[in-house]
Design an enzyme around this catalytic site. Structure first.
Site, PDB file in Angstrom:
ATOM      1  N   CYS A  65      27.453  68.710  44.850  1.00  0.00           N
ATOM      2  CA  CYS A  65      26.750  69.440  46.065  1.00  0.00           C
ATOM      3  C   CYS A  65      25.818  70.982  45.749  1.00  0.00           C
ATOM      4  CB  CYS A  65      27.141  69.005  47.337  1.00  0.00           C
ATOM      5  SG  CYS A  65      27.958  67.829  48.056  1.00  0.00           S
ATOM      6  N   CYS A  93      32.141  69.798  47.369  1.00  0.00           N
ATOM      7  CA  CYS A  93      31.538  69.093  46.018  1.00  0.00           C
ATOM      8  C   CYS A  93      30.718  69.884  45.435  1.00  0.00           C
ATOM      9  CB  CYS A  93      31.064  68.279  47.123  1.00  0.00           C
ATOM     10  SG  CYS A  93      29.799  67.307  46.949  1.00  0.00           S
TER      11      CYS A  93
END
Length: 105
Positions: A32, A29
């Site tokens: 993230c 991600c």
């Protein structure tokens, strides 16, 4: 910062009487990964007042589903084992995360 997994999540978070900041993330991600340095910085800045932990959802899918983590990143505050607040996806900016943390210190 504690590293959470499917084996210790219940013990470290759900059975805890402390206030914790939990970073739900995945290695794949990009948002993230972009947020992670800020979370590490906050853990150093506020770590004496709150506990910080992170869970790689790709390695603990059932835990993530059980916590209703439907998109990433998610930064959640747990108090006495209950999720009391969270920031999801686009709302999980360093500024918003720090504001949320400050409510619980």
């Amino acid at each position: 910062m504690k590293i959470l997994d499917k084996k210790n999540f219940e013990e470290e978070v759900l059975n805890s009487t402390d206030t914790l900041v939990v970073d739900f993330y995945s290695e794949s991600c990009e948002p993230c990964q972009a947020l992670m340095p800020s979370i590490v910085e906050f853990s150093e800045k506020y770590g004496d007042q709150l506990q910080f932990a992170k869970l790689d959802t790709s390695k603990a899918r059932r835990v993530a589903i059980g916590q209703k983590i439907l998109g990433l990143p998610v930064i959640a505050i747990y108090k006495n084992g209950e999720k009391v607040e969270e920031l999801v996806k686009d709302d999980a900016t360093p500024e918003n995360v720090e504001s949320m943390i400050q409510k619980y210190i």
